[in-house]
Design a protein around this motif. Structure first.
Motif, PDB file in Angstrom:
ATOM      1  N   ILE A   1      40.541  41.935  49.786  1.00 40.81           N
ATOM      2  CA  ILE A   1      40.259  42.762  48.616  1.00 40.81           C
ATOM      3  C   ILE A   1      38.924  43.454  48.795  1.00 40.81           C
TER       4      ILE A   1
ATOM      5  N   VAL B   1      36.375  46.282  46.730  1.00 43.02           N
ATOM      6  CA  VAL B   1      36.124  47.007  45.489  1.00 43.02           C
ATOM      7  C   VAL B   1      34.940  47.936  45.714  1.00 43.02           C
TER       8      VAL B   1
ATOM      9  N   LEU C   1      35.458  52.357  39.471  1.00 46.06           N
ATOM     10  CA  LEU C   1      35.834  51.291  40.397  1.00 46.06           C
ATOM     11  C   LEU C   1      37.093  51.703  41.152  1.00 46.06           C
TER      12      LEU C   1
ATOM     13  N   VAL D   1      39.722  49.602  43.436  1.00 50.09           N
ATOM     14  CA  VAL D   1      40.116  48.301  43.969  1.00 50.09           C
ATOM     15  C   VAL D   1      41.201  48.531  45.014  1.00 50.09           C
TER      16      VAL D   1
ATOM     17  N   GLU E   1      46.054  50.489  46.006  1.00 48.74           N
ATOM     18  CA  GLU E   1      44.762  50.989  45.529  1.00 48.74           C
ATOM     19  C   GLU E   1      44.857  51.293  44.040  1.00 48.74           C
TER      20      GLU E   1
ATOM     21  N   LEU F   1      44.876  42.402  38.207  1.00 46.02           N
ATOM     22  CA  LEU F   1      43.483  42.496  38.643  1.00 46.02           C
ATOM     23  C   LEU F   1      42.702  41.225  38.268  1.00 46.02           C
TER      24      LEU F   1
ATOM     25  N   ARG G   1      42.901  38.472  40.571  1.00 42.96           N
ATOM     26  CA  ARG G   1      42.161  38.708  41.822  1.00 42.96           C
ATOM     27  C   ARG G   1      40.663  38.857  41.562  1.00 42.96           C
TER      28      ARG G   1
ATOM     29  N   ILE H   1      38.938  40.347  39.227  1.00 44.21           N
ATOM     30  CA  ILE H   1      38.371  41.515  38.539  1.00 44.21           C
ATOM     31  C   ILE H   1      38.415  41.205  37.050  1.00 44.21           C
TER      32      ILE H   1
END
Length: 252
Positions: A109, A111, A153, A155, A166, A214, A217, A219
């Motif tokens: 991942i 970011v 952002l 990701v 993405e 998200l 993961r 976020i």
């Protein structure tokens, strides 16, 4: 709060405005020989007009530097975050972004986080602000004040050596808004419209599901709150470094 005081000065926006305004300056030569010799000879003995302008500009720059030094904070992020922060931070001075990285099972991942940007004058749902009912204006005004800026952002979740997903977002002080998503691998024979989509064109359930995706993961609101503090602080230091470089150029 340190975050609001740094944001109040909007240092990067001020720097861009200073550059934009200076690009419109022009030096106009005198018109004709008569105008050229009409100036008194005292300029041979006193400071040149350019020197006075340089001195004035340096005073302005020094003032901005002193203000920026008060706003900028030297923070030990590693100590503040401890070992629980789920990402590794890559921050290169002189850039407008940082990169967060982590590995989670079979995924990698990344970011990309950018410096704060001013929020649009249009509501996030696409409606104009002036359409708000009179009895809701007070609540809307407070929400608009909170959302006066956002942090972009991107990701990117790598699944294997070539496949990726993405997700582009806007992180407001009180909300994470998903804007669009794309996935790969890209192939020359595939139209980009087949793999990219604005989230607003999809059912509402998509956005809700991607918020959960998200969050699973890392976020989360804790991470985005940290990013707001970090990027506003970075913006201040980048502006201070820009001012010092400009001062060195003017003093030559």
């Amino acid at each position: 709060m340190a975050i609001s005081s740094a944001l109040r000065r909007a240092p990067w926006a001020a720097a861009c405005g200073l550059l934009a305004s200076r690009s419109s300056w022009r030096v106009h030569p005198p018109q004709g020989h008569r105008a050229e010799f009409s100036a008194p000879l005292s300029f041979l003995y006193g400071p040149q007009p350019g020197a006075a302008a340089d001195a004035h500009l340096l005073r302005v720059i020094n003032y901005e530097i002193s203000c920026a030094q008060l706003d900028c904070k030297k923070r030990d992020w590693a100590k503040e975050l401890g070992e629980r922060f789920p990402f590794e931070i890559q921050d290169k001075e002189g850039t407008n972004r940082i990169t967060l990285t982590r590995r989670d099972q079979k995924e990698r991942i990344e970011v990309e986080v950018f410096l704060p940007s001013p929020a649009d004058s249009v509501e996030q749902n696409g409606e104009q602000k002036d359409r708000v009912e009179d009895d809701n204006r007070q609540g809307h005004a407070s929400n608009a004040a909170a959302n006066q800026y956002y942090i972009p952002l991107v990701v990117k979740i790598h699944k294997g050596p070539a496949s990726w997903l993405e997700i582009s977002c806007r992180s407001y002080p009180d909300e994470l808004a998903i804007e669009s998503l794309a996935f790969g691998p890209r192939e020359e024979s595939v139209d980009s419209s087949d793999i990219e989509a604005k989230i607003s064109n999809l059912p509402e359930e998509f956005e809700q599901a991607f918020h959960s995706y998200l969050k699973s993961r890392a976020i989360s609101s804790d991470v985005t709150n940290f990013l707001h503090a970090y990027m506003i602080n970075k913006e201040c230091h980048e502006y201070l470094a820009w001012l010092r470089k400009l001062k060195g150029l003017i003093k030559r």
